[in-house]
Design an enzyme around this catalytic site. Structure first.
Site, short mmCIF file in Angstrom:
data_model
loop_
_atom_site.label_atom_id
_atom_site.label_comp_id
_atom_site.label_asym_id
_atom_site.label_seq_id
_atom_site.Cartn_x
_atom_site.Cartn_y
_atom_site.Cartn_z
N GLY A 102 0.80 -1.21 0.00
CA GLY A 102 0.00 0.00 0.00
C GLY A 102 0.84 1.26 0.00
O GLY A 102 2.07 1.22 0.03
N ILE A 106 1.23 3.66 2.28
CA ILE A 106 2.00 3.99 3.48
C ILE A 106 3.29 3.19 3.56
O ILE A 106 4.37 3.78 3.75
CB ILE A 106 1.14 3.84 4.74
CG1 ILE A 106 0.00 4.85 4.73
CG2 ILE A 106 2.00 4.02 6.00
CD1 ILE A 106 -1.03 4.67 5.85
N GLU A 144 6.47 -11.27 4.37
CA GLU A 144 5.68 -12.24 3.60
C GLU A 144 5.69 -11.89 2.12
O GLU A 144 5.84 -12.75 1.27
CB GLU A 144 4.26 -12.32 4.13
CG GLU A 144 3.46 -11.06 4.02
CD GLU A 144 2.09 -11.19 4.64
OE1 GLU A 144 1.09 -11.05 3.92
OE2 GLU A 144 2.00 -11.45 5.86
N GLY A 165 -1.10 -11.76 6.80
CA GLY A 165 -0.04 -11.98 7.78
C GLY A 165 0.03 -10.95 8.87
O GLY A 165 0.94 -10.99 9.71
N LYS A 170 -13.33 9.18 3.32
CA LYS A 170 -14.39 9.91 2.60
C LYS A 170 -14.23 11.42 2.72
O LYS A 170 -15.14 12.14 3.15
CB LYS A 170 -15.78 9.47 3.08
CG LYS A 170 -16.16 8.08 2.62
CD LYS A 170 -17.63 7.79 2.83
CE LYS A 170 -18.02 6.44 2.23
NZ LYS A 170 -19.47 6.16 2.39
#
Length: 423
Positions: A209, A211, A230, A328, A353
């Site tokens: 993602g 971040i 992982e 994980g 949102k």
């Protein structure tokens, strides 16, 4: 080798009634073999395909072959999410490292079908971007391979000899590439808080993602980092090429980048090919909290969708609807707890949102599923700071979480928390 090349008919003849077929995730998904199964579904009886994170939407996932061919998921993705919500896909709750054990106890383990790189001069195929849930079944369960010249040859416990397979088909299909999620200003702010807590010589588990991508982008001046994760992502390539990662201070698999699967861009796949610095190991090793804890300075970086004032993280549901699965995250939350100097960061922006909804809530949205429990969570991070959870009483947790919520929601959260006696 040619005498092990299978025809469509031979493959179907190998599939018994009530068979359980195990597939790897992402690019380990054998598209030609699945085409053959779907084309011959009328010849099958109650065959179940077990897989995480299917990449391609298919008729059997959509319930087109009732009583013939169906899908059992262990992690939902774009190809399965709507079908689960419509009742065509079963979803098995799990911790990622326990899936091989679940398969052993709850299925017939009839056959494994997987993509592999072409055979080398010693008679070995490599499962390439995968080890995940299938590699520990090598030599124990029949394998049918789909040989693909685009699959990188990698190393670790994902090697299978020609004598250990029932047969193979060939399908030279380019690997699916992942488009990097854009990094925003909030992501960078969150990443800054996290990277302040990463020291030279630490070993990282990096999730997927914007971040985690932002965290990676801020580590270029670190040194001697290790990787035990992982999922192998593009950012790891960037750090390795910048000389940031060398694994020299790891406690296990010293000098090696350890992962259980990889997914990303062609640059990542090219980096993996014939690269001895990378080891792919079964998820039952990589994600076992006891193994994770052996890396005494492990730092886990993951994301969530919402957190309540107890510190419970709902990371697999969105607005109370199932979106993915545990993956994980819980494995590493436990692993860092056992590690001598382990740190676990669960990250999210404070709102959703367009700042209409706070992701820090008094109570989780009805229908939400707890992924990282209040007992395991270490630290929560938003663009407003870090809330330390582990070992803290509920009153302190609530105060810290309110302090990193968006300012427009802090007064309301504090009012509700006082009504319930949290603070």
């Amino acid at each position: 080798m040619k005498n092990k090349q299978l025809t469509d008919r031979q493959i179907i003849d190998l599939i018994e009634k009530n068979a359980d077929i195990i597939l790897p995730l992402t690019n380990g998904e054998p598209n030609k073999l699945l085409d053959i199964l779907e084309a011959n579904a009328d010849a099958l009886t109650n065959v179940k395909i077990h897989q995480l994170l299917a990449l391609q939407s298919r008729k059997y996932i959509e319930g087109a072959y009732p009583g013939k061919l169906s899908h059992v998921s262990y992690f939902l993705g774009g190809a399965t999410r709507k079908m689960f919500q419509q009742g065509f896909v079963d979803l098995v709750p799990n911790n990622f490292h326990e899936i091989p054990g679940i398969l052993k106890s709850a299925t017939n383990l009839s056959i494994v079908m997987a993509v592999a790189a072409p055979m080398d001069e010693f008679g070995y195929f490599s499962l390439g971007t995968q080890a995940d849930i299938v590699s520990e079944f090598i030599g124990k369960v029949p394998f049918i391979l789909e040989i693909n010249k685009h699959m990188p040859r990698t190393f670790g416990e994902n090697q299978i000899h020609i004598s250990q397979i029932v047969g193979f088909v060939e399908n030279d299909r380019p690997l699916v590439e992942d488009i990097a999620v854009p990094i925003g200003e909030k992501d960078i702010k969150i990443a800054e808080y996290v990277t302040e807590n990463i020291k030279n010589g630490d070993t990282l588990q990096i999730g997927i993602g914007s971040i985690p991508n932002a965290v990676v982008s801020l580590l270029k001046n670190h040194r001697n980092l290790g990787i035990h994760t992982e999922m192998f992502v593009d950012g790891i390539v960037d750090l390795a090429e910048a000389g940031v990662i060398d694994g020299t201070q790891k406690f296990t698999h010293k000098g090696k980048i350890v992962a259980t699967f990889a997914h990303g861009s062609k640059k990542l796949y090219d980096f993996l090919h014939n690269n001895p610095s990378v080891e792919f190991l079964p998820v039952s090793i990589v994600n076992d909290p006891r193994e994770i804890a052996k890396e005494e300075r492990i730092v886990s970086i993951n994301a969530t969708t919402e957190v309540d004032l107890y510190g419970q993280c709902a990371s697999e549901t969105v607005a109370g609807k199932y979106y993915s699965s545990t993956g994980g995250q819980a494995d590493f939350a436990r692993g860092v707890r056992f590690a001598k100097e382990g740190k676990g960061f669960v990250c999210m922006s404070s709102t959703a949102k367009g700042e209409e909804i706070s992701r820090i809530k008094l109570n989780l949205t009805p229908g939400s599923v707890v992924t990282t429990s209040k007992n395991d969570v270490d630290a929560i991070v938003t663009e407003y700071g870090i809330a330390r959870m582990y070992g803290k009483p509920i009153s302190e947790r609530a105060k810290q979480l309110i302090s990193i919520a968006h300012p427009k929601f802090r007064e309301e959260l504090a009012f509700e928390a006082k009504k319930l006696g949290f603070i």
